[in-house]
Write an enzyme that holds these catalytic residues in place. Sequence first.
Site, PDB file in Angstrom:
ATOM      1  N   HIS A   3     -11.740   3.060  14.322  1.00  0.00           N
ATOM      2  CA  HIS A   3     -12.183   1.968  13.450  1.00  0.00           C
ATOM      3  C   HIS A   3     -12.056   2.333  11.982  1.00  0.00           C
ATOM      4  O   HIS A   3     -11.812   3.481  11.624  1.00  0.00           O
ATOM      5  CB  HIS A   3     -13.613   1.535  13.789  1.00  0.00           C
ATOM      6  CG  HIS A   3     -14.663   2.580  13.665  1.00  0.00           C
ATOM      7  ND1 HIS A   3     -15.059   3.125  12.460  1.00  0.00           N
ATOM      8  CD2 HIS A   3     -15.417   3.196  14.613  1.00  0.00           C
ATOM      9  CE1 HIS A   3     -16.020   4.008  12.671  1.00  0.00           C
ATOM     10  NE2 HIS A   3     -16.253   4.083  13.972  1.00  0.00           N
ATOM     11  N   CYS A  26     -16.750   8.261  17.440  1.00  0.00           N
ATOM     12  CA  CYS A  26     -15.535   7.475  17.229  1.00  0.00           C
ATOM     13  C   CYS A  26     -14.569   8.207  16.308  1.00  0.00           C
ATOM     14  O   CYS A  26     -14.878   9.264  15.770  1.00  0.00           O
ATOM     15  CB  CYS A  26     -15.894   6.127  16.608  1.00  0.00           C
ATOM     16  SG  CYS A  26     -16.830   5.042  17.717  1.00  0.00           S
TER      17      CYS A  26
END
Length: 167
Positions: free
Chosen positions: A120, A142
């Site tokens: 992201h 992430c």
Amino acid sequence: MRWLLALLCCSVVAVCQASTVETLDGKVIEKVLVLKSAHQLQLINGGKPLKTYRISLGKKPKGPKLMEGDKRTPEGLYWLDWRKTSDRYNLAMHISYPNITDAARSRREGVDPGGMIMIHGTPDTEEFPEQYFHTLDWTDGCIAMRNVDMREVWGLVKDGTMIEIRP
């Protein structure tokens, strides 16, 4: 009859997604490779990197993800299986963690493997501008990128692309 309708829908989705993916110098991205120790995400075609980006990882970047909440980024072979826009992180592409090996290990150890691991973008607010995050390992597991890089990867990598995450 239902299977025929499902097949038709899947075909339309596949064609629509394929037509919106850009190429890099006329080459389609075959694989995404993440080198955690180098903090790099590479777009691969023909076994060779076409483009390399600087990334941030989980707050504990060394070692594979073992369970939910451990702040580690997984290691292994996965798929980029879906994507979404995010109010908090701009664009996000989902990584199919846990894979079968991760799930088996978690069952053996009696822990929850976690999930919702994404590639992201980065928050960008007055309080915490994007540059604040760029050289830190700050995620919960992430893989984060500068927003300009994430927009480029979003356009170049189609859903269903393999991602390999190495130590």
